[in-house]
Design a protein around this motif. Structure first.
Motif, PDB file in Angstrom:
ATOM      1  N   ARG A 147      31.847  60.861  -1.697  1.00 47.09           N
ATOM      2  CA  ARG A 147      30.833  60.266  -2.579  1.00 47.09           C
ATOM      3  C   ARG A 147      31.462  59.256  -3.538  1.00 47.09           C
ATOM      4  N   GLU A 148      32.613  59.604  -4.091  1.00 42.19           N
ATOM      5  CA  GLU A 148      33.312  58.708  -5.014  1.00 42.19           C
ATOM      6  C   GLU A 148      33.744  57.420  -4.314  1.00 42.19           C
ATOM      7  N   ILE A 149      34.276  57.550  -3.118  1.00 41.87           N
ATOM      8  CA  ILE A 149      34.707  56.375  -2.350  1.00 41.87           C
ATOM      9  C   ILE A 149      33.525  55.459  -2.056  1.00 41.87           C
ATOM     10  N   ILE A 150      32.405  56.037  -1.639  1.00 42.30           N
ATOM     11  CA  ILE A 150      31.214  55.245  -1.329  1.00 42.30           C
ATOM     12  C   ILE A 150      30.676  54.561  -2.582  1.00 42.30           C
ATOM     13  N   ALA A 151      30.652  55.268  -3.700  1.00 43.53           N
ATOM     14  CA  ALA A 151      30.159  54.695  -4.953  1.00 43.53           C
ATOM     15  C   ALA A 151      31.043  53.543  -5.418  1.00 43.53           C
ATOM     16  N   LYS A 152      32.360  53.702  -5.306  1.00 42.72           N
ATOM     17  CA  LYS A 152      33.270  52.628  -5.710  1.00 42.72           C
ATOM     18  C   LYS A 152      33.115  51.411  -4.805  1.00 42.72           C
ATOM     19  N   ARG A 153      32.938  51.654  -3.519  1.00 44.75           N
ATOM     20  CA  ARG A 153      32.771  50.541  -2.577  1.00 44.75           C
ATOM     21  C   ARG A 153      31.499  49.755  -2.896  1.00 44.75           C
ATOM     22  N   LEU A 205      30.008  49.582  -5.842  1.00 47.74           N
ATOM     23  CA  LEU A 205      30.244  48.877  -7.098  1.00 47.74           C
ATOM     24  C   LEU A 205      31.110  47.644  -6.882  1.00 47.74           C
ATOM     25  N   TYR A 206      32.112  47.752  -6.009  1.00 50.44           N
ATOM     26  CA  TYR A 206      32.960  46.602  -5.680  1.00 50.44           C
ATOM     27  C   TYR A 206      32.114  45.454  -5.118  1.00 50.44           C
ATOM     28  N   HIS A 207      31.251  45.756  -4.152  1.00 50.28           N
ATOM     29  CA  HIS A 207      30.426  44.714  -3.542  1.00 50.28           C
ATOM     30  C   HIS A 207      29.447  44.111  -4.552  1.00 50.28           C
ATOM     31  N   LYS A 208      28.867  44.933  -5.388  1.00 49.48           N
ATOM     32  CA  LYS A 208      27.940  44.442  -6.414  1.00 49.48           C
ATOM     33  C   LYS A 208      28.659  43.512  -7.387  1.00 49.48           C
ATOM     34  N   THR A 209      29.827  43.945  -7.853  1.00 48.95           N
ATOM     35  CA  THR A 209      30.607  43.146  -8.795  1.00 48.95           C
ATOM     36  C   THR A 209      31.015  41.819  -8.166  1.00 48.95           C
ATOM     37  N   ARG A 210      31.474  41.872  -6.928  1.00 46.57           N
ATOM     38  CA  ARG A 210      31.893  40.653  -6.231  1.00 46.57           C
ATOM     39  C   ARG A 210      30.730  39.680  -6.073  1.00 46.57           C
ATOM     40  N   ARG A 211      29.567  40.177  -5.670  1.00 51.38           N
ATOM     41  CA  ARG A 211      28.386  39.307  -5.511  1.00 51.38           C
ATOM     42  C   ARG A 211      27.987  38.665  -6.829  1.00 51.38           C
ATOM     43  N   ILE A 264      39.217  39.877  -8.506  1.00 55.30           N
ATOM     44  CA  ILE A 264      38.674  40.301  -9.800  1.00 55.30           C
ATOM     45  C   ILE A 264      37.876  41.599  -9.636  1.00 55.30           C
ATOM     46  N   ALA A 265      37.032  41.647  -8.622  1.00 53.99           N
ATOM     47  CA  ALA A 265      36.224  42.847  -8.375  1.00 53.99           C
ATOM     48  C   ALA A 265      37.106  44.034  -8.022  1.00 53.99           C
ATOM     49  N   ARG A 274      40.223  44.620  -8.964  1.00 56.53           N
ATOM     50  CA  ARG A 274      40.880  45.112 -10.187  1.00 56.53           C
ATOM     51  C   ARG A 274      39.889  45.838 -11.075  1.00 56.53           C
ATOM     52  N   ALA A 275      38.669  45.321 -11.187  1.00 48.38           N
ATOM     53  CA  ALA A 275      37.658  45.937 -12.057  1.00 48.38           C
ATOM     54  C   ALA A 275      37.252  47.317 -11.580  1.00 48.38           C
ATOM     55  N   VAL A 276      37.153  47.504 -10.277  1.00 46.69           N
ATOM     56  CA  VAL A 276      36.656  48.769  -9.744  1.00 46.69           C
ATOM     57  C   VAL A 276      37.787  49.759  -9.473  1.00 46.69           C
ATOM     58  N   TYR A 277      38.841  49.301  -8.836  1.00 49.26           N
ATOM     59  CA  TYR A 277      39.887  50.216  -8.392  1.00 49.26           C
ATOM     60  C   TYR A 277      41.083  50.291  -9.350  1.00 49.26           C
ATOM     61  N   GLY A 278      41.123  49.360 -10.282  1.00 55.92           N
ATOM     62  CA  GLY A 278      42.208  49.391 -11.260  1.00 55.92           C
ATOM     63  C   GLY A 278      43.394  48.580 -10.902  1.00 55.92           C
TER      64      GLY A 278
END
Length: 53
Positions: A8-14, A16-22, A46-47, A49-53
């Protein structure tokens, strides 16, 4: 953490990554560079670093 929680955490981060990138890619270039100090052409990095650190 159970395997289910980890997935669930992996899917949520993925997601968020796509949303941030878009959102970064959708910014007008002049606004992103001059006002925010972001280069929309580096949206992937940028996305990430923001999501995964």
């Amino acid at each position: 953490m159970t395997a289910y929680e980890k997935i669930r955490e992996i899917i949520a981060k993925r997601a968020l990554y796509h949303k941030t990138r878009r959102e970064i890619e959708a910014l007008p270039v002049d606004l992103a560079i001059e006002d925010m100090g972001l280069n929309p052409y580096d949206a992937k990095a940028i996305a990430r670093r923001a999501v995964y650190g």
